[in-house]
Design an enzyme around this catalytic site. Structure first.
Site, PDB file in Angstrom:
ATOM      1  N   HIS A 294      45.282  30.768  32.411  1.00  0.00           N
ATOM      2  CA  HIS A 294      44.081  31.548  32.036  1.00  0.00           C
ATOM      3  C   HIS A 294      42.889  31.034  32.838  1.00  0.00           C
ATOM      4  O   HIS A 294      42.212  30.089  32.449  1.00  0.00           O
ATOM      5  CB  HIS A 294      43.817  31.400  30.528  1.00  0.00           C
ATOM      6  CG  HIS A 294      42.702  32.260  30.018  1.00  0.00           C
ATOM      7  ND1 HIS A 294      42.901  33.487  29.432  1.00  0.00           N
ATOM      8  CD2 HIS A 294      41.372  32.071  30.021  1.00  0.00           C
ATOM      9  CE1 HIS A 294      41.735  34.007  29.085  1.00  0.00           C
ATOM     10  NE2 HIS A 294      40.792  33.166  29.431  1.00  0.00           N
TER      11      HIS A 294
ATOM     12  N   ARG B 161      39.797  27.122  18.921  1.00  0.00           N
ATOM     13  CA  ARG B 161      38.333  27.100  18.915  1.00  0.00           C
ATOM     14  C   ARG B 161      37.755  26.730  17.557  1.00  0.00           C
ATOM     15  O   ARG B 161      36.637  26.257  17.471  1.00  0.00           O
ATOM     16  CB  ARG B 161      37.754  28.407  19.441  1.00  0.00           C
ATOM     17  CG  ARG B 161      37.823  29.551  18.485  1.00  0.00           C
ATOM     18  CD  ARG B 161      37.354  30.841  19.146  1.00  0.00           C
ATOM     19  NE  ARG B 161      36.100  30.652  19.843  1.00  0.00           N
ATOM     20  CZ  ARG B 161      35.813  31.225  21.029  1.00  0.00           C
ATOM     21  NH1 ARG B 161      36.659  32.017  21.619  1.00  0.00           N
ATOM     22  NH2 ARG B 161      34.648  31.021  21.586  1.00  0.00           N
TER      23      ARG B 161
ATOM     24  N   GLY C 214      31.639  35.217  33.042  1.00  0.00           N
ATOM     25  CA  GLY C 214      30.329  35.047  32.407  1.00  0.00           C
ATOM     26  C   GLY C 214      29.420  36.229  32.581  1.00  0.00           C
ATOM     27  O   GLY C 214      29.853  37.369  32.633  1.00  0.00           O
ATOM     28  N   GLY C 215      28.130  35.938  32.709  1.00  0.00           N
ATOM     29  CA  GLY C 215      27.124  36.992  32.796  1.00  0.00           C
ATOM     30  C   GLY C 215      26.447  37.284  31.467  1.00  0.00           C
ATOM     31  O   GLY C 215      25.583  38.158  31.389  1.00  0.00           O
TER      32      GLY C 215
ATOM     33  N   HIS D 270      42.133  37.342  23.887  1.00  0.00           N
ATOM     34  CA  HIS D 270      41.030  36.400  23.687  1.00  0.00           C
ATOM     35  C   HIS D 270      40.609  36.465  22.222  1.00  0.00           C
ATOM     36  O   HIS D 270      40.320  37.537  21.699  1.00  0.00           O
ATOM     37  CB  HIS D 270      39.852  36.804  24.598  1.00  0.00           C
ATOM     38  CG  HIS D 270      38.520  36.281  24.152  1.00  0.00           C
ATOM     39  ND1 HIS D 270      37.872  35.256  24.801  1.00  0.00           N
ATOM     40  CD2 HIS D 270      37.714  36.638  23.124  1.00  0.00           C
ATOM     41  CE1 HIS D 270      36.720  35.008  24.181  1.00  0.00           C
ATOM     42  NE2 HIS D 270      36.600  35.830  23.162  1.00  0.00           N
TER      43      HIS D 270
ATOM     44  N   ASP E  50      40.730  27.957  31.134  1.00  0.00           N
ATOM     45  CA  ASP E  50      39.598  28.896  31.094  1.00  0.00           C
ATOM     46  C   ASP E  50      38.610  28.569  32.221  1.00  0.00           C
ATOM     47  O   ASP E  50      37.427  28.864  32.121  1.00  0.00           O
ATOM     48  CB  ASP E  50      38.895  28.836  29.729  1.00  0.00           C
ATOM     49  CG  ASP E  50      38.229  30.147  29.348  1.00  0.00           C
ATOM     50  OD1 ASP E  50      38.297  31.116  30.134  1.00  0.00           O
ATOM     51  OD2 ASP E  50      37.623  30.207  28.267  1.00  0.00           O
TER      52      ASP E  50
HETATM   53 ZN    ZN Z   1      38.452  34.251  26.730  1.00  0.00          ZN
END
Ligand code: ZN
Length: 389
Positions: A61, A227, A68-69, A195, A285
């Site tokens: 991954h 997470r 981003g952004g 995700h 990531d």
């Molecule tokens: Zn993700």
């Protein structure tokens, strides 16, 4: 030219003992107690004494194009460079698009993937981004997977996240069905990478789809499952039912919020809960942005992910959690190779691609990296750099 790695302790990932490994044409030709070349053949000998040889790492991954952004245009992260892949022992990456599926496009993703292959590593990609409907290259998931060698699945589709397109269960069901059939027709794994955000709905939708349809759970790979602790607990149950779960390396182990599960600890916890290790993978990531939001969902900070801790977490699993190396290393070698059905990858085996990492036996520091037979890192130094590095 051929190469022989001599006297390294080989973990295929299974422990094979002290062996010589012969590499020719980018492929593993022979693994034996002692290999000598007779006649006048140019041979490079790589001294593996005091070293451990493991398969090259697979990072399942990676935002190879940048991601981003979320903090406007200037927060779009840059593309990944070759040396930031190989120096961490990674010889195969799976690239994907994230939050921004508009300015990051499938044509660019295919081109970046082919570029990394030209630079010497192996690369595959997933079709789509966070968004549903999935924006594919050719117009359909099936055509993408049947006609484009590098496209092996779909992802990362966002669920349970305030940045997702809030897809309906029926939409996700159809995406899984299309990806599964495309995988059957193209000999690929047919994985939909999902995700997961911090939403309270967690993996409820995935559980519902599995319970109410005939779609096999093995086509679903939720990622970022560590997470938060509550999400991780549900994903352990999901893995026990047969799903593949992907844990995301934290950018820095000391940055772990109280509620996040450190990968090495999570691996131990999952194994103790009865999850077969084959269903667990780690990924970095890398190059994704790491936005921090306050409780009003406003952006308050930004970082960029990298691969530095991908193997460090495996090493912690060995050194701190006492998981044997031959088991722990599977989460970044054999397991992603089998889950995504990457042919010739993830094992040190005759006929397989010559992708290796040489580790110092005691410290487990990365000393050498070979990708498709080409030495990329020697004596801890990157010797093959990307075109613009
Ligand atoms: Zn993700």
């Amino acid at each position: 030219m051929i190469k022989i790695i001599k006297n390294a302790e080989v973990y295929s990932p299974s422990y094979l003992g002290k062996k010589d490994v012969l590499i020719a044409g980018g492929v593993i030709e022979n693994i034996n107690d002692s290999i000598e070349i007779k006649g006048n053949v140019e041979t490079e000998i790589i001294d593996g004494e005091g070293k451990v040889l493991v398969p090259g790492f697979i990072d399942g991954h990676v935002h190879i194009l940048g991601g981003g952004g979320e903090g406007s245009y200037k927060t779009r992260t840059p593309e990944i460079m070759l040396s930031n892949i190989v120096k961490y022992g990674v010889t195969t990456v799976i690239g994907c698009i994230g939050t921004d599926g508009i300015t990051r496009t499938m044509p660019s993703l295919v081109a970046k993937c082919k570029g990394l292959k030209e630079e010497g590593i192996s690369c595959y990609i997933l079709s789509g981004s966070y968004d549903v409907p999935v924006r594919t290259l050719t117009g359909s998931i099936k055509e993408d997977m049947l006609f484009i060698e590098e496209i092996i699945g779909v992802g990362e589709i966002a669920l349970s996240d305030h940045r997702s397109s809030q897809p309906l269960k029926e939409e996700i069901t159809r995406i899984i069905a299309d990806t599964r059939v495309a995988g059957m027709l193209s000999g690929k794994g047919g994985i939909v990478q999902i995700h997961l955000g911090d939403g309270n709905d967690k993996i409820n939708m995935l559980n519902e789809i599995i319970e109410t349809t005939t779609l096999p759970i093995k086509h679903l790979m939720p990622t970022h499952v560590n997470r938060n602790k509550a999400l991780f607990a549900e994903c352990i149950e999901f893995a026990k039912k047969g799903g593949a779960v992907d844990m995301t390396i934290s950018p820095h182990p000391y940055d772990l919020g109280d509620n996040q599960v450190k990968c090495s600890k999570g691996l131990k916890e999952a194994l103790e809960a009865g999850v077969p290790i084959e269903r667990i993978t780690f990924s970095s990531d890398a190059q994704g942005s790491l936005p921090k939001f306050n409780d009003k969902k406003e952006l308050i900070g930004l970082g960029v992910g990298n691969m530095e801790y991908l193997f460090k977490e495996v090493a912690d699993a060995v050194k701190v959690e006492n998981i044997p190396l031959e088991e722990a290393v599977k989460v970044i070698t054999l397991n992603p190779a089998q889950t995504f059905n990457l042919k010739g990858k993830g094992e040190i085996k005759e006929g397989f691609d010559a992708d290796f990492v040489l580790l110092d036996k005691e410290s487990l520091a990365i000393d050498g990296v070979i990708a498709k037979g080409q030495t990329m890192v020697r004596n801890k130094e990157v010797i093959v750099k990307g075109t613009f590095e």
